[in-house]
Enzyme design. Structure first.
Site, PDB file in Angstrom:
ATOM      1  N   GLN D 131     -67.137  23.382   6.938  1.00 52.44           N
ATOM      2  CA  GLN D 131     -68.019  22.566   6.114  1.00 52.44           C
ATOM      3  C   GLN D 131     -69.468  22.994   6.297  1.00 52.44           C
ATOM      4  O   GLN D 131     -69.962  23.002   7.425  1.00 52.44           O
ATOM      5  CB  GLN D 131     -67.834  21.110   6.562  1.00 52.44           C
ATOM      6  CG  GLN D 131     -68.722  20.117   5.878  1.00 52.44           C
ATOM      7  CD  GLN D 131     -68.806  18.813   6.663  1.00 52.44           C
ATOM      8  OE1 GLN D 131     -69.097  18.820   7.846  1.00 52.44           O
ATOM      9  NE2 GLN D 131     -68.542  17.706   6.009  1.00 52.44           N
ATOM     10  N   TYR D 133     -72.831  21.806   5.628  1.00 53.61           N
ATOM     11  CA  TYR D 133     -73.733  20.722   5.204  1.00 53.61           C
ATOM     12  C   TYR D 133     -75.098  20.845   5.875  1.00 53.61           C
ATOM     13  O   TYR D 133     -76.092  21.127   5.246  1.00 53.61           O
ATOM     14  CB  TYR D 133     -73.119  19.368   5.586  1.00 53.61           C
ATOM     15  CG  TYR D 133     -72.139  18.819   4.586  1.00 53.61           C
ATOM     16  CD1 TYR D 133     -71.425  19.658   3.739  1.00 53.61           C
ATOM     17  CD2 TYR D 133     -71.918  17.456   4.492  1.00 53.61           C
ATOM     18  CE1 TYR D 133     -70.525  19.146   2.830  1.00 53.61           C
ATOM     19  CE2 TYR D 133     -71.022  16.931   3.580  1.00 53.61           C
ATOM     20  CZ  TYR D 133     -70.320  17.786   2.749  1.00 53.61           C
ATOM     21  OH  TYR D 133     -69.437  17.259   1.856  1.00 53.61           O
ATOM     22  N   SER D 134     -75.120  20.579   7.186  1.00 56.09           N
ATOM     23  CA  SER D 134     -76.374  20.444   7.915  1.00 56.09           C
ATOM     24  C   SER D 134     -77.181  21.728   7.930  1.00 56.09           C
ATOM     25  O   SER D 134     -76.628  22.829   7.927  1.00 56.09           O
ATOM     26  CB  SER D 134     -76.095  20.044   9.362  1.00 56.09           C
ATOM     27  OG  SER D 134     -75.475  18.807   9.400  1.00 56.09           O
ATOM     28  N   GLU D 249     -66.328  10.806   6.433  1.00 52.45           N
ATOM     29  CA  GLU D 249     -66.616  11.294   7.778  1.00 52.45           C
ATOM     30  C   GLU D 249     -67.080  10.156   8.676  1.00 52.45           C
ATOM     31  O   GLU D 249     -66.671  10.031   9.819  1.00 52.45           O
ATOM     32  CB  GLU D 249     -67.700  12.381   7.690  1.00 52.45           C
ATOM     33  CG  GLU D 249     -67.902  13.107   9.002  1.00 52.45           C
ATOM     34  CD  GLU D 249     -69.059  14.115   8.930  1.00 52.45           C
ATOM     35  OE1 GLU D 249     -69.205  14.900   9.870  1.00 52.45           O
ATOM     36  OE2 GLU D 249     -69.830  14.085   7.947  1.00 52.45           O
TER      37      GLU D 249
END
Lengths: 378, 392, 378, 392
Positions: D131, D133-134, D249
């Site tokens: 993933q 994202y950050s 999440e």
């Protein structure tokens, strides 16, 4: 465990919400206080509560009650907590009714009928010292003729001065600290050698003291089995603590909601104070704690109704949690209201006072934390 | 023999001779204090004599200059005097916002005529003062005050409302923050006025508190005329006088827990008892121990900051730290005392509970972290002035 | 009580500040850790500390020390706390030096000289279980020939694997839990039947275990009077706890200051995060707590130097307060640093680890709260 | 017999026959999990067989439609399956961000071709996803991400950096938030891309954490070409997909304390022992009791909120409440476990401490209140969406 209300309960809760908001709001408590009302509660209100079935919420149908169980009693108490309603409900319809319905005998049945009918107030006299300590009971009941003679002092007896009878916890055996030897007696207000003193309390709700200087009662005044009162007491205290937790939930939630409403309006430094993030985070934390509280209260109440073996334990756990969180709600409220919160004109101070009393009754947070640890063997 | 030693012996002798025996016992309550003023009724001859004698020596305000009613003592001499008074448990002769608050402000900001007019009367307890700061809509945001003083040539016309004015119903004069200009920044346009509470248009109403009895009032001003020579300092510069006084007040409140000396654990043990040598409630025991250690560390910090201040460092924003922690700690102390007192602490009336003394005191502590700047304001000040966090 | 530093102390503090920042900064600890240094400390640094007089800060002048007292030792420890400096200072120059100088005899003097000269590391072996419990000592020393034979296990022995000798607390009498019967022995590293195990700790500072399987020592290895070791132990633990408190003050303050610096720089949601009032209030609260901590540390250290009868008690009080607040500083730090704080690259995690160890050593907050209550008779 | 009853019996029989004995023991650590993917090395034949058989039945993703590799089970049937698996302690056959996160998002937002292409491979464990994202400069403020995807006609050109990408070094493909437009509001202009980690210009570097070992990586993109048909949903509408996944999440993390069942007081008693029937440290005892009651109330609240959600109420911002309290509580739990473990809990290496397991787990919990939205962000969400405080 029932963590959601069913349709009946929802309806009861809504009915109670409307009833107490209309009939017994905070202004009614102020009136009782400011007029130094001798009874300390409204007889008219109590009659209405009987008509609604509230007074007999735990009384069996055979004795004219509606027998709806602990969850129902808790939902009523929650609304009384929200409105700081001063009624004999807790002493009479919760504590004493639970004691009576767990004792056989005609006398118990007769008094249950009176309770359900709103015709009698029955106080429950257990505590003797500065802190709740049921097994520490020192009041003695000795055999005397066909009956018993009771000697001792009781404090924090809710509704004592308006009660038609008192259920008195006394020792027929054993020593203070022991579970064995406790018995419950029904003592009518007309008994000789009984002194009842009203004490004016910080929360303006009824409380008092009993002095039993050799009060004579007949044998049938003994509720349940001699020396085995602790078993009945477990049920009384379990129900009492769970319902007090519900009342704390109501009082704490109301204090919280009024605080949130206030900080949405009050301006300081050119800003609505609810815009200040430090207050927002404290409010959000408190919201979360109150959600945990609701779960604890529902679990404790439904455990009683389901006859769960852990019911008494859960009631203590709920009381520990609720005492702590409702207090936090009151303290945050008084701080966020600021100066006006310190004036008698605003209600938040009344919530602070009431919550202090509720959290002390039948064991404060410290008492129940300690009890919980003991219960779990540590 | 040093001068200070000589002063000590003389002081001791004078006190021995002049302090009436009735004034050598600790005050039992606030009611035993002597506040003075035009309408004061002395509780006893001894109280009157004691005030007159002390005022005669200039010892109600020992460090003020002699021409304003003081004795012109040095700080060191004042310390000797206080010590000698404490030695014989002599009461303070006069409780006064004039001495504690207005006096220092006038000495710093007043003109000569104002000093001559007001200070001696304060020193002699002839005029009792109250403080007109807070307003209902301002709260913590003191500077947003709305009480208006219009310039009418020879006088100001004052209209508005104050709140939390202690003893306004008993005071003779008020020192008061007013808005003389509302066009610029809110901190500008504030002025500092003195006026007589008997002026037409002044009304004071006591406020009922959650703890019951209260010295606080709401005070209303309707077209009150205040002669212009009763303005202290420059017009529009009142905020600096206010700030000067607020710092004083903050230090007083932060230290208010100081005098309380009976250890919490003794109070708790007295109420709930010991079991096998330990407080019978193990959970309360943990909290009491934690609070006592915090009280110790806080007392030390007060001492340390005072020592630093004596050594020349400015206390500055650290006064906010002391105010914040001291008041929160005092609230904690009273919560624990209530826990220990249990059922007894819940009584509100009656002799047994001394008319609900503990409960009322407990409720009263809730104001500690509000009055004199809320805890939140103190934390803001620390963030801004000490930690220098952006936007604080 | 000295709550302000005098000129000498200020100068020492400034010297120490410069010294440790330059010679033993956090990067040095990382180097020791990442190279899996066998000694776990820098011998060169330790030599310099001896030259500066730091190693002998508590050693009498007759034995070559500078004998500056507990306040001085605390000021050094504060700076080591700020830099997470890994040195044998605490084990050797604080604990063991205090034990040795409170015991007569030539052996003690000889070892004090070595300590002051930086020529010997002496560990202090007291704890045996998972928690600090000095009176619980079970290790036994039995008379054997002219000397003693020691049997037992010791844990959390700082610098054990690099020590030239160990001071071992053992029972020559009495039972675990009793104050009487404790004695202190000096055991050289070369002794037979002695196993030393290095344990790698979370804070990357030296610690280890001793197994004493019948270690034989001569009579002069007994430090002080047989069976009366508890009195010496009071002094050792008092000094140790006060100095640990000082190190916690340094570590906590540094963690706090680095956190404040970080939130002045880090941006989120278009704002410097230090602008968020919720963080500001938490930081200001922590600032206040750390100010209380400094007062407590100064009071505890100066009480030792002044021979105050409450010195040991104050040291425990300081340790309780510092353990709690330094931990709060670490926890707030790790949260405010956010994600990067979780990476090994940033120092805040190292502070979290070190503070966890420091607060555990010689009794954690719970231990000292309980001890404080006992001391005060409740 | 009801359909569900029949299903139960069939399931039981199938599992009995098909689940290898080695797969019927609890996983000892994360290392025992099967993650699948192009480069996966099965730990054992049993692990391989178990995955293949379950995937064959569609039971790695039982509620997904059959055409995408699932079994099309109802929620009730899924519950039966899970219960039957639990009955024989069967391990989950496949751990996968593809199943937990991307799958639900694709089912909701993906087009038919994308579903057909990716879902079956996820179901069979052929492609392992991570993933993206950050980003380092974004942190909690996820939407301020800077990784840029430029429209180059038939493909996007991706440049930028991600952080906290779990197992990026082991994953085959990434689902990734990128900025396709930086002119408007920051929440707009975000798009959701899928691409192969073996694409040119992708590099993943593991991050060393305070707890040591770490699944997290920093991931760098330099001129990575991504075909346009690998965009999920509309261009510039990626934020709504992200929010959908974040809520998922948050619930997972908030509940992460759930599985831990050994009571704190047992752990504490095991370490420090009892004295006269009470934990030997009375202060720790108080804190343990408090934490246990909070754990009880929190578990109940999880159940209550789930029950409400089942009854049709939307969990909404209450997921923030659960995330906030659950993670803070878990941190408290580990602090108490460390207190109880004392000296033993401080070891970092070596067999005795299982290589510092407790200390590392304790350190790991510190991320609980940061990842998936910090506690502060959750409190902001509660303030805004539940309490509706102004400016929140």
């Amino acid at each position: 465990m029932a963590l959601l209300l069913n349709e009946d309960e929802k309806m009861l809760s809504e009915t109670a919400e409307g009833f107490f908001k209309k009939k017994a709001p905070v202004t009614e408590l102020r009136k009782l206080r400011d007029t130094q009302d001798e009874k300390g509660y409204s007889e008219a209100l109590w009659s209405e509560m009987a008509e609604m079935g509230f007074a007999g919420v735990l009384v069996p149908e055979d004795q004219g009650g509606v027998d709806m169980g602990a969850m129902a009693a808790g939902l009523l108490a929650e609304q009384m907590g929200r409105n700081l309603s001063a009624t004999p409900f807790f002493s009479t319809s919760v504590l004493s009714a639970t004691a009576l319905k767990n004792s056989d005998g005609d006398l118990a049945k007769a008094w249950l009928e009176k309770i359900a009918g709103g015709e009698a107030i029955v106080s429950f006299a257990i505590d003797e010292g500065v802190k709740h300590n049921p097994l520490g009971t020192e009041t003695r009941a000795e055999r005397s003729g066909n009956g018993f003679k009771i000697t001792g002092s009781k404090v924090m007896v809710l509704d004592a001065h308006v009660a038609d009878a008192h259920i008195v916890v006394a020792r027929t055996g054993g020593e203070p600290g022991e579970r064995d030897g406790l018995s419950l007696f029904l003592v009518e207000k007309t008994a000789d050698n009984l002194d009842v003193e009203r004490t004016i309390m910080v929360d303006s709700h009824n409380s008092g003291r009993l002095e039993l200087n050799g009060v004579e009662v007949t044998a049938d005044a003994l509720l349940g089995t001699e020396g085995e009162g602790a078993d009945v007491l477990d049920k009384v205290l379990g129900a009492g603590r769970a319902v007090l937790s519900a009342e704390l939930l109501g009082a704490g939630s109301q204090a919280f909601e009024e605080t949130v409403a206030y900080i949405k309006e009050r301006k300081q430094f050119g800003k609505i104070i609810g815009e200040f993030q430090a207050l927002q985070h404290r409010a959000s934390h408190l919201y979360t704690e109150l959600e945990l509280c609701r779960s604890a209260v529902f679990a404790a109440l439904s455990a009683i109704d389901e006859g769960d073996e852990n019911a008494v334990k859960f009631a203590g756990m709920a009381k520990a949690k609720l005492g702590q969180v409702a207090k936090l709600a009151a303290l945050e409220g008084i701080q966020m209201f600021g100066g006006v919160g310190m004036t008698d004109e605003y209600d938040i101070g009344l919530f602070l006072k009431r919550i202090r009393v509720l959290q002390e009754l039948l064991g404060d947070g410290n008492y129940h934390l300690d009890g919980f640890a003991k219960e779990n063997g540590y | 023999m040093s001068d200070l030693e000589t002063f000590k012996l003389e002081t001791r002798a004078w006190l021995e001779e002049n302090c009436p025996p009735e004034m050598r016992t600790p005050m039992k309550s606030e009611d035993d204090a002597c506040w003075g003023g035009r309408n004061w009724t002395f509780a006893s001859d001894a109280q009157k004599v004691w005030l007159e004698r002390m005022a005669g020596k200039g010892w109600t305000v020992p460090t003020w200059p002699k021409e304003y009613g003081g004795a012109g003592l040095s700080r060191a001499e004042e310390a000797v005097l206080l010590k000698e008074m404490a030695r014989i448990s002599a009461r303070i002769p006069l409780s006064s916002f004039g001495i504690w608050m207005l006096g220092p402000a006038l000495l710093k900001f007043g003109n000569e005529a104002q000093k001559k007019e007001h200070l001696p009367k304060i020193a002699r307890g002839e005029i009792r003062w109250c403080q007109g700061y807070s307003e209902p809509s301002a709260g913590s945001d003191l500077a947003s005050l709305a009480t208006k003083a219009e310039d009418k040539g020879d006088h100001y016309l004052v209209n508005g409302q104050k709140v939390w004015t202690s003893y306004a119903d008993k005071a003779d004069w008020i020192f008061c923050l007013v808005r003389t200009d509302s066009t610029g920044r809110k901190h500008d346009g504030i002025s500092f006025l003195l006026f007589d509470m008997e002026s037409e248009g002044v009304e004071a109403r006591p406020i009922s508190l959650i703890s019951g009895k209260s010295a606080f009032c709401e005070t209303f001003f309707e077209d009150v005329k205040v002669p212009k020579d009763q303005l202290v300092g420059e017009v529009g510069k009142g905020w600096s006088i206010a700030k000067y006084l607020l710092t004083h007040e903050r230090e007083m409140i932060g230290g208010s827990g100081e005098g309380v000396t009976r250890p919490l654990h003794e109070i708790a043990a007295g109420s709930i008892g010991l079991e096998s040598g330990k407080l019978s409630d193990p959970m309360l025991r943990a909290k009491v121990a934690e609070a006592e250690i915090d009280e110790w560390a806080f007392r030390l910090t007060m001492q340390r900051k005072l020592a630093e201040a004596k050594a020349g460092a400015s206390l500055g924003a650290d006064s906010s730290m002391l105010k914040y922690y001291g008041t929160e700690l005092n609230k904690r102390r009273y919560e624990l005392m209530m826990d220990a007192a249990g059922h007894d602490g819940l009584e509100w009336e009656g002799e047994r509970s001394d008319e609900g003394k503990l409960a009322r005191d407990w409720l009263r502590t809730k104001a500690n972290s509000i009055e004199g700047g809320t805890s939140e304001v103190q934390l803001n000040i620390i963030s801004k002035h000490i930690l220098q966090l952006p936007g604080a």
